[in-house]
Design an enzyme around this catalytic site. Structure first.
Site, PDB file in Angstrom:
ATOM      1  N   CYS A  26      11.082 -26.936 -37.892  1.00  0.00           N
ATOM      2  CA  CYS A  26      12.006 -26.184 -38.727  1.00  0.00           C
ATOM      3  C   CYS A  26      11.502 -26.304 -40.162  1.00  0.00           C
ATOM      4  O   CYS A  26      10.300 -26.414 -40.374  1.00  0.00           O
ATOM      5  CB  CYS A  26      13.432 -26.708 -38.566  1.00  0.00           C
ATOM      6  SG  CYS A  26      13.600 -28.467 -38.915  1.00  0.00           S
ATOM      7  N   HIS A 549       0.251 -58.910 -40.827  1.00  0.00           N
ATOM      8  CA  HIS A 549       1.329 -58.504 -39.914  1.00  0.00           C
ATOM      9  C   HIS A 549       1.418 -59.545 -38.799  1.00  0.00           C
ATOM     10  O   HIS A 549       0.614 -59.542 -37.865  1.00  0.00           O
ATOM     11  CB  HIS A 549       1.035 -57.114 -39.342  1.00  0.00           C
ATOM     12  CG  HIS A 549       2.213 -56.471 -38.671  1.00  0.00           C
ATOM     13  ND1 HIS A 549       2.638 -56.835 -37.421  1.00  0.00           N
ATOM     14  CD2 HIS A 549       3.054 -55.499 -39.100  1.00  0.00           C
ATOM     15  CE1 HIS A 549       3.691 -56.101 -37.088  1.00  0.00           C
ATOM     16  NE2 HIS A 549       3.967 -55.280 -38.105  1.00  0.00           N
TER      17      HIS A 549
END
Length: 627
Positions: A26, A549
């Site tokens: 969209c 991480h």
């Protein structure tokens, strides 16, 4: 934004091409129908540069990109071999979904493609209304008549547009669907109905107007898809081209005229009448409720369920009460984003807030809503309050929209009606929504992280005595990276997360920890510590931007078993303690402890060179990053 690389990353992170059943977009979102939503890595997607957010609505997996979504979509389609767009028509059995989710998915897929057409036509209607109101055009001139035909055309022939988009969504032949709608709207049938009810093969046909209608054609196309497939299954391949469309139309046109059309008309008139009754008898309450929750409806995808009601109301009553409430909600989102900009001390946040806030005022709210307001939480609440307060004003003055248009300032012409005060009240409501949301955002405030360094700048952050982050120019050079953790050195390809194993986020190596602590691998500054404690970002004095991480998917532990020893903005040296963690308990909880230690600004370097160790201790040389 490298759209080609972003599209490749998105394909991988939604589970690869094989997991993509359909994809369309969209104005701000890539809309995926995935075979298995669980295969998508939402966490990594949300943190991917260029992605503003990820959500699941109506059975769709949606990736919010913002204003550049169409270009990302084109790049994505170019990087896919089977092109599974929303125009594809798979006949395979679909996976079972919640009926409500399936309904919203259908409505969304049906209305999204035609919104530009009806919004453009609506803008033309608004422009000529203004030109007539100010006396620059008469409603009897040929110019007015031609422009009116252009503006009215998309609405008058709305059933044909809906037939095409609904057929695409259902996977049936779009041209057969269009032919069905065209047959219903043929002037001959319209002339036949002028005399009242008629008959077909001795069966009464109730006179029904299909112009600008929604529900009759939607029901008809839904049934047509099943009829077409049934005929296709029993027809020999050599005759399909002739038999399938012919028999489908012979069945569906009379069936729609005799039963579906009148039934759909009754439903449509009932819904429009119900909306009119609600706003006639409880206007302020209904407006507060809808205006205050509209942004939540947008998040869940339920706002698409309101579009048929709005279109049907305009077709039967000539006006609608819902569209002004959407307008107010959008203005409130823009106001909240501007409030963040007014309050923030972060230059990047200010810039993003103002740009996305302006976009929201133009009618496209996702960048502001997902990129700013929901990120900081309190501004989103402020936007809901702004929408509710403006909704009360709209309800008190019964503000109406007279056609579908952009739900933003460019679409203000849709409020021009017989009484010019309607437009004035709509604009006042927009101002109320904007100001209330902006002021409440400023008063409530929000928690703002210390900004990470820009990946494209030639600067690093430096902490002053007042702990404010400022930029200082630096020339990059080769740099040694020391180990933050003792353990076994692994290549990134061994990490069970494609964001690291495929070097999407940067290059480096990983460590399988043998101890439960992490120290600084460089002399520099800590620019971020995740709230869950599993990730630490640093920038060295020489300009290397790093991410440690700890474990994979350990964000799900929400900070359990992690004990950060530094905060964002801290100055650190090699070996300074950054984090302690309970390695055994994390592994017992079922999480991999392999820890990537990567350089995230690799575009400024050429490569990383391993020190050659397979086992490593804290503060031993791990690798060298080369300029």
């Amino acid at each position: 934004m490298d759209k080609q690389q972003l599209s490749k990353d998105i394909i991988k992170l939604v589970g690869g091409e094989k997991n993509i059943e359909q994809v369309t977009h969209c104005m701000t979102r890539l809309r995926f129908n995935l075979n298995d939503n669980n295969q998508a890595d939402k966490t990594t997607l949300k943190n991917t540069p260029g992605v503003m957010g990820v959500t699941e609505n109506g059975g769709q997996f949606q990736v919010i990109i913002g204003n550049e979504v169409s270009e990302v979509y084109k790049a994505l389609m170019n990087n896919m071999s089977n092109k599974p767009s929303a125009e594809s028509a798979p006949n395979s059995e679909k996976k079972q979904r919640n009926p409500i989710s399936a309904l919203f998915d259908f409505i969304s897929g049906m209305f999204t493609p035609i919104l530009p057409a009806i919004a453009g036509a609506g803008m033309i209607k608004g422009i000529i209304s203004i030109l007539v109101a100010v006396g620059w055009m008469t409603n009897t001139s040929s110019t007015y008549i031609i422009l009116s035909a252009v503006g009215d055309g998309a609405f008058y022939f709305l059933p044909i547009l809906l037939a095409v988009s609904a057929s695409k969504k259902m996977g049936s032949n779009v041209y057969v669907g269009a032919a069905l709608a065209a047959g219903l709207m043929h002037p001959t049938i319209g002339a036949l109905f002028q005399g009242g009810n008629t008959s077909f093969a001795g069966i009464t046909v109730i006179a029904t107007s299909y112009a600008s209608s929604v529900i009759p054609i939607v029901i008809a196309i839904w049934i047509t898809a099943y009829v077409e497939r049934a005929i296709d299954r029993i027809t020999h391949a050599s005759l399909k081209m002739i038999i399938v469309p012919t028999v489908t139309l012979l069945i569906m046109v009379p069936l729609t005229l005799i039963a579906i059309g009148p039934l759909g008309g009754i439903i449509g008139n009932g819904l429009s009448g119900g909306i009119r009754w609600l706003f006639d008898n409880a206007s302020i309450f209904a407006s507060i409720l809808i205006g205050g929750t509209m942004s939540v409806l947008i998040i869940t995808g339920m706002h698409y369920a309101l579009l048929p009601l709005a279109v049907g109301s305009i077709a039967t009553l000539g006006y609608d009460f819902i569209i002004p409430l959407m307008f107010a909600a959008n203005m409130a989102q823009g106001g909240a984003a501007f409030g963040v900009g007014f309050k923030s001390k972060n230059t990047d946040t200010k810039s993003l807030s103002y740009s996305t806030g302006l976009t929201a005022l133009m009618g496209i709210t996702e960048p502001a809503m997902y990129g700013i307001n929901m990120k900081f939480k309190k501004p989103f609440i402020a936007a809901l309050i702004g929408g509710a307060v403006a909704g009360a004003f709209l309800g008190a003055f019964s503000v109406k929209a007279y056609f579908i248009s952009t739900v933003g300032l460019p679409g203000a012409a849709s409020y021009v009606g017989p009484d010019i005060s309607n437009l004035l009240y709509a604009l006042i409501a927009a101002l109320i929504a904007f100001v209330v949301a902006s002021v409440i955002t400023y008063i409530l405030g929000f928690q703002e992280d210390v900004p990470a360094p820009s990946a494209t700048s030639g600067t690093i952050p430096v902490v002053t005595e007042e702990t404010n982050v400022v930029a200082e120019d630096i020339k990059l050079q080769d740099e040694q990276i020391f180990s933050p953790i003792s353990g076994e050195v692994k290549p990134l390809s061994a990490v069970p997360d494609p964001a690291f194993s495929e070097e999407m986020m940067g290059k480096g190596f990983a460590i399988q920890p043998s101890e439960g602590r992490a120290v600084s691998p460089v002399n520099g500054i800590v620019f971020s510590v995740s709230k869950s404690g599993h990730a630490i970002g640093l920038v060295s004095d020489l300009g290397a931007e790093m991410l440690i991480h700890i474990g994979i998917d350990t964000v799900k532990l929400k900070g359990q078993f992690f004990s950060p020893k530094v905060q964002a903005g801290a100055k650190v040296s090699v070996g300074d303690l950054l984090m302690e963690f309970d390695r055994e308990e994390i592994e017992k909880a079922g999480y991999s402890m392999i820890t990537p230690v990567i350089i995230t600004n690799m575009h400024q370097y050429t490569d990383v060179e391993s020190a050659g160790r397979t086992h490593i201790l804290e503060k031993e040389l791990m690798y060298t990053v080369k300029v």
